[in-house]
Scaffold this motif. Structure first.
Motif, short mmCIF file in Angstrom:
data_model
loop_
_atom_site.label_atom_id
_atom_site.label_comp_id
_atom_site.label_asym_id
_atom_site.label_seq_id
_atom_site.Cartn_x
_atom_site.Cartn_y
_atom_site.Cartn_z
N VAL A 11 11.79 70.61 136.52
CA VAL A 11 12.08 71.87 137.21
C VAL A 11 12.20 71.66 138.72
CG1 VAL A 11 11.11 74.15 137.75
CG2 VAL A 11 11.11 73.33 135.40
N ASP A 12 11.41 70.72 139.27
CA ASP A 12 11.51 70.45 140.71
C ASP A 12 12.91 69.98 141.08
OD1 ASP A 12 8.94 71.20 141.09
OD2 ASP A 12 8.09 69.17 141.07
N LEU A 67 15.56 70.68 139.49
CA LEU A 67 16.44 71.85 139.34
C LEU A 67 16.40 72.71 140.60
CD1 LEU A 67 18.18 73.87 137.80
CD2 LEU A 67 16.17 74.62 136.55
N ILE A 68 15.18 72.91 141.11
CA ILE A 68 15.03 73.73 142.33
C ILE A 68 15.68 73.02 143.51
CG2 ILE A 68 13.33 74.65 143.96
CD1 ILE A 68 11.53 75.19 141.50
N THR A 79 18.24 71.14 143.43
CA THR A 79 19.69 71.34 143.28
C THR A 79 20.10 72.72 143.77
OG1 THR A 79 19.57 69.94 141.32
CG2 THR A 79 21.58 71.21 141.59
#
Lengths: 332, 256
Positions: B238-239, B241-242, B244
């Motif tokens: 998720v990190d 993803l964030i 990005t």
């Protein structure tokens, strides 16, 4: 080749405006490629202040020669029978060769009926105008892009507005005439509109215009994931979309459906949560600038159609994203 | 009670099959590909059958305009419960204005007081024929129907809209176009499939419904496969993803 553009209808209740000016500006810009005059027809229930304001806004769009303000109580709610009959009258009198609208349900309803009245062909989902007699449109859920010839004097073209850049607004003083056409006495009005329910968007942006759209698929098809998705949408100022499966399951209203038989969207970012990537759904998101997919199944076809992928349970990912935004989320 | 509901159907490529382009780009290769009843027409037919079962209509006539092989779609309609079937045999599917013209002739011939059909076929994705038919007949239309009730010669229709829904009251005769939520098509039993094989199909020539050979108004000049491939770069967590999202300025800053 002279063109009549039907003003894009604003979703009832959304803003109280009569017309979606931005979408109409896209139709006008596309209409100019036919190198004839471009007139716009705006239906309204009455010739009042709101109608005049909407008409003046359209008159200021670059390339518009005239705005027809068709004001009549019988046009309330854009019912197809009277509106198509009026348009047929205007088209026959003024000799327009192309009638242009968008691919919304409101325009499909009215303009395909108009084509029927005029015995003219109608092409929907047009994404490119190559010349006055050649356009391109997707078929087969977007698997195919077809180049289609137009071999008839008259044709009705329903465009995917997002595929065309909007016409600019020119100075107010350059604005062109707004004409109220004489309304025929015998407009057919067999259908009664009992209710127009705007749907519940809870202040979220319109799917067609949102910069960010969050998509909900089978892998996020439970009430908890749905609540998390809506919470994240609120934090990001995003609109919410769903696949057909989710709509079928009753977890999303029909107007959230994106895909072949739903809406087509073109946001800057689309995040697909728990969406496998059936081509029917991909047909609706092909124009998104960036697609990010979150799905537990690392082999899901959505990843081949995405710019970035995260192989993770959609619900867990939603929780982690919300936690990162300082939102309270229930523990696992 | 009304006498006849006409349920026009189309045969389309199975939506589980990816459409293949012919090598010369002149069209889609559907030779030997699996065919189904267009899903929206199947929903429409189901809605028509339910009206009959409610005692609202006496009979449901399914109709196809298409090449001989589309008879298969009519057999499915008969197996679902259609009382009669009509096949207008043409070599190639005509364009929507001419399909509408032929369906209008059929509706008059059958004495139909209600036409229920799909809002679009899932091959050409045009979605214009129902409206054109209504215009041809001079009948009212209720497009994108999600719920349908017929009472005292009036169709009460809940219609899907761009945002939310609309509730219309349309007097019969009228044309109703089915959207997704209108009905769930029934399961067809093998026994009914077998029975349907023996039911008669009325065969009509193109001329009998006023169809003449005509030049195409909107010829397909070229088709191309389109699917845009993307990088499909996998993110670790998720990190990532964030990060990005942050890069693209799409993550709200100053929080968390």
């Amino acid at each position: 080749m002279d063109v009549l553009v039907l003003a894009a209808r604003d979703a009832p209740g959304a803003s109280g405006a009569l017309v979606d000016e931005e979408r109409t500006a896209r139709l006008v810009a596309a209409a100019r490629r036919f190198s004839g005059v471009v007139d716009v027809l705006l239906p309204a229930a009455a010739d009042d202040g709101a109608a005049r304001m909407a008409a003046d806004g359209l008159a200021a769009l670059q390339g518009v020669r005239r705005v027809w303000l068709a004001a009549d109580a019988r046009l309330t709610g854009w019912l197809a029978e009277p509106l198509a009959a009026l348009l047929a009258d205007v088209v026959r009198c003024e000799g327009y060769a192309r009638i242009i609208g968008d691919s919304s349900l409101a325009h499909r309803d009215v303009l395909a009926r108009l084509a029927g009245l005029l015995r003219a062909p109608a092409l929907t989902d047009v994404v490119d105008i190559i010349d006055a007699d050649t356009v391109r449109r997707p078929m087969y859920a977007g698997d195919i892009l077809a180049t289609v010839g137009i071999r008839s004097e008259l044709a009705v073209l329903l465009l995917r507005a997002v595929a065309f850049a909007p016409a600019e607004k020119i100075a107010e003083e350059a604005a062109v005439e707004v004409v109220v056409p004489e309304m025929p006495g015998n407009l057919p009005c067999p259908v009664e509109l009992l209710e127009e329910e705007a749907g519940d968007s809870s202040g979220r942006p319109d799917l067609g215009r949102a910069r960010i759209v969050l998509g909900m698929g089978r892998g996020a098809m439970d009430t908890e994931s749905r609540a998390l998705l809506l919470q994240l949408a609120e934090k990001l100022g995003a609109a919410v979309a769903a696949t057909r499966a989710v709509v079928d399951e009753g977890l999303a209203p029909n107007d959230w459906q994106v895909g072949q038989t739903g809406k087509q969207i073109a946001p800057a970012l689309y995040i697909a949560f728990g969406i496998s990537g059936a081509h029917q759904h991909l047909a609706g998101i092909a124009d998104a600038e960036t697609i990010i997919a979150v799905n537990t199944d690392a082999d899901a076809p959505i990843f081949a159609a995405a710019d970035h992928g995260l192989a993770m349970d959609a619900r867990k990912a939603l929780k982690a994203l919300l936690a990162e935004l300082g939102e309270h989320v229930p523990d696992e | 009670m009304i006498d006849t509901i006409l349920a026009p159907i189309r045969q389309t490529l199975d939506h589980h099959v990816q459409a293949r382009v012919l090598p010369d780009g002149s069209g889609v290769d559907d030779q030997g590909a699996a065919k189904i009843v267009n899903p929206f027409d199947e929903i429409a037919l189901e809605a028509a059958l339910r009206l009959k079962e409610q005692g609202v209509a006496a009979r449901v006539v399914a109709a196809v305009i298409g090449p001989a092989e589309t008879e298969k779609a009519l057999r499915t309609a008969l197996a679902m419960g259609a009382d009669a079937a009509a096949l207008v045999e043409v070599e190639e599917l005509p364009e929507p204005p001419r399909v509408a013209q032929a369906l209008a002739a059929l509706a008059r011939r059958e004495g139909a007081e209600l036409v229920i059909m799909g809002k679009q076929a899932i091959d050409d994705d045009l979605g214009v024929t129902a409206q054109m038919l209504a215009a041809r007949l001079g009948w009212p239309q209720a497009m994108f129907a999600a719920e349908l009730r017929v009472e005292d010669g009036v169709a009460h229709v809940l219609c899907e809209a761009d945002a939310g829904t609309r509730t219309l009251k349309a007097p019969l005769p009228c044309v109703v176009a089915a959207d997704l939520r209108l009905a769930e098509p029934r399961f067809v039993s093998l026994a009914n499939v077998m029975k349907a094989k023996r039911k008669p199909i009325e065969r009509l020539s193109a001329a009998e419904v006023g169809l003449e050979v005509a030049e195409a108004h909107t010829p397909l000049l070229k088709v191309e496969a389109t699917r845009r491939r993307r990088a499909g770069e996998m993110l670790a967590d998720v990190d990532a993803l964030i990060a990005t999202l942050r890069q693209r300025g799409l993550w709200p800053e100053g929080q968390g």
